[in-house]
Write an enzyme that holds these catalytic residues in place. Sequence first.
Site, PDB file in Angstrom:
ATOM      1  N   HIS A 168       1.383  -1.669   0.131  1.00 24.65           N
ATOM      2  CA  HIS A 168       0.472  -0.025   0.317  1.00 24.65           C
ATOM      3  C   HIS A 168       0.602   1.250   0.062  1.00 24.65           C
ATOM      4  O   HIS A 168       2.301   1.095   0.781  1.00 24.65           O
ATOM      5  CB  HIS A 168      -1.161  -0.071   1.659  1.00 24.65           C
ATOM      6  CG  HIS A 168      -1.853  -1.272   1.808  1.00 24.65           C
ATOM      7  ND1 HIS A 168      -2.500  -1.185   1.932  1.00 24.65           N
ATOM      8  CD2 HIS A 168      -1.429  -2.648   2.183  1.00 24.65           C
ATOM      9  CE1 HIS A 168      -3.487  -2.649   2.035  1.00 24.65           C
ATOM     10  NE2 HIS A 168      -2.155  -2.943   2.059  1.00 24.65           N
ATOM     11  N   TYR A 169       0.521   2.313  -0.603  1.00 26.20           N
ATOM     12  CA  TYR A 169       1.117   3.582  -0.007  1.00 26.20           C
ATOM     13  C   TYR A 169      -0.337   4.108   0.871  1.00 26.20           C
ATOM     14  O   TYR A 169      -1.366   4.229   1.084  1.00 26.20           O
ATOM     15  CB  TYR A 169       1.154   4.704  -1.377  1.00 26.20           C
ATOM     16  CG  TYR A 169      -0.032   5.124  -2.316  1.00 26.20           C
ATOM     17  CD1 TYR A 169      -1.377   5.598  -1.059  1.00 26.20           C
ATOM     18  CD2 TYR A 169       0.567   4.947  -3.626  1.00 26.20           C
ATOM     19  CE1 TYR A 169      -1.777   6.297  -2.375  1.00 26.20           C
ATOM     20  CE2 TYR A 169      -1.122   4.964  -3.983  1.00 26.20           C
ATOM     21  CZ  TYR A 169      -1.678   6.178  -4.434  1.00 26.20           C
ATOM     22  OH  TYR A 169      -2.551   6.276  -4.385  1.00 26.20           O
ATOM     23  N   THR A 170       0.426   4.854   2.071  1.00 25.19           N
ATOM     24  CA  THR A 170      -0.796   5.745   2.910  1.00 25.19           C
ATOM     25  C   THR A 170      -0.994   6.978   1.973  1.00 25.19           C
ATOM     26  O   THR A 170      -2.155   7.232   2.816  1.00 25.19           O
ATOM     27  CB  THR A 170       0.262   6.710   4.342  1.00 25.19           C
ATOM     28  OG1 THR A 170       1.095   7.566   3.503  1.00 25.19           O
ATOM     29  CG2 THR A 170       1.512   5.079   5.011  1.00 25.19           C
TER      30      THR A 170
ATOM     31  N   GLU B  28       3.068  -0.868   4.383  1.00 34.86           N
ATOM     32  CA  GLU B  28       2.590   0.691   4.441  1.00 34.86           C
ATOM     33  C   GLU B  28       3.992   1.030   3.934  1.00 34.86           C
ATOM     34  O   GLU B  28       4.621   1.308   4.979  1.00 34.86           O
ATOM     35  CB  GLU B  28       0.878   1.076   4.985  1.00 34.86           C
ATOM     36  CG  GLU B  28      -0.018   0.735   5.732  1.00 34.86           C
ATOM     37  CD  GLU B  28      -0.908   1.407   3.913  1.00 34.86           C
ATOM     38  OE1 GLU B  28      -0.531   2.123   3.739  1.00 34.86           O
ATOM     39  OE2 GLU B  28      -1.895   1.292   4.346  1.00 34.86           O
TER      40      GLU B  28
ATOM     41  N   HIS C 147      -2.775  -2.929  -3.274  1.00 24.33           N
ATOM     42  CA  HIS C 147      -4.358  -2.641  -3.088  1.00 24.33           C
ATOM     43  C   HIS C 147      -4.978  -2.608  -4.014  1.00 24.33           C
ATOM     44  O   HIS C 147      -6.176  -3.417  -3.901  1.00 24.33           O
ATOM     45  CB  HIS C 147      -3.667  -1.757  -1.915  1.00 24.33           C
ATOM     46  CG  HIS C 147      -5.513  -1.574  -0.714  1.00 24.33           C
ATOM     47  ND1 HIS C 147      -5.228  -0.542  -0.280  1.00 24.33           N
ATOM     48  CD2 HIS C 147      -6.277  -2.583  -0.790  1.00 24.33           C
ATOM     49  CE1 HIS C 147      -6.781  -0.767   0.802  1.00 24.33           C
ATOM     50  NE2 HIS C 147      -7.364  -2.571   0.224  1.00 24.33           N
TER      51      HIS C 147
END
Length: 282
Positions: free
Chosen positions: A56-58, A125, A172
Amino acid sequence: MKKSIAVSAGLGIMLSGCAGLAPEIVCVEDRGQYKADTASYRSVGQNERIRYLVLHYTAVDDEESLRLLTAGGASAHYLVTSNPGAHGGKPVALQLVDDDKRAWHAGVSYWNGRHNLNDTSLGIEIVNLGYTDETSGRRWHPYQPAQLDLIERLAADLVKRYGISPDNVVGHSDIAPLRKSAPGPLFPWQALAQRGIGAWPDAGTVDKYLAGRTPTEPASVARIQQALAKYGYRVEQTGTLDEATRQVIRAFQMHFRPDDIRGEPDAQTEAIALALVDKYRS
């Protein structure tokens, strides 16, 4: 407290030590009100609970990422900050949830026949702003070299430790393509796959399925839908390019053909999808 003692297994067999192993091997665990023989018999009907690794990226900065991922509304097993620190000459990932615990990172999700991937996955993340919509178009934010170095080390360890297959290392956006775009088209999936982390199609097989067509030539929507579903994506088999299908194609392209992520059902997208099915689903 554990002791190696003689125990009745309830099968008419008296066991001493650990079922023929050296007597000093511990096999009976004292759990207070009862004891458990933890080694004499082991079932072959088991596997690792952890089957998937989700990236994921935040979409926010370091401070806000930590707040969001530790306050209770969402969580992930690991956080890679924008500038990972080091200890003893090695980069440091922040572990927010133990591997054997369930983190809340995947949400409503699906991959290759399994729903609710929080139950069977680890989540990483990465602090990255994702994208910014500007007058000239969408601008994706790059990952930092130090982040990518740590991600490679961390993912390689988790894949090896839990026996996660290449096709189960996903973004994601792969498991929730109608609502997520992380980790985006700038994430280096191909470079990681070359290091044994994640899936990638064989170039020769892609060329075989391209069959002399130009990459941008329109392809069969129905055939692409079928191939994406076989590989693992949740996509309705409508045979038409509806908005949901376009979003799934776009998620697939962000992972496997990031230079063109318009969601067009072209010949190259079809060839890549069929090559992945050949490699991982045959």
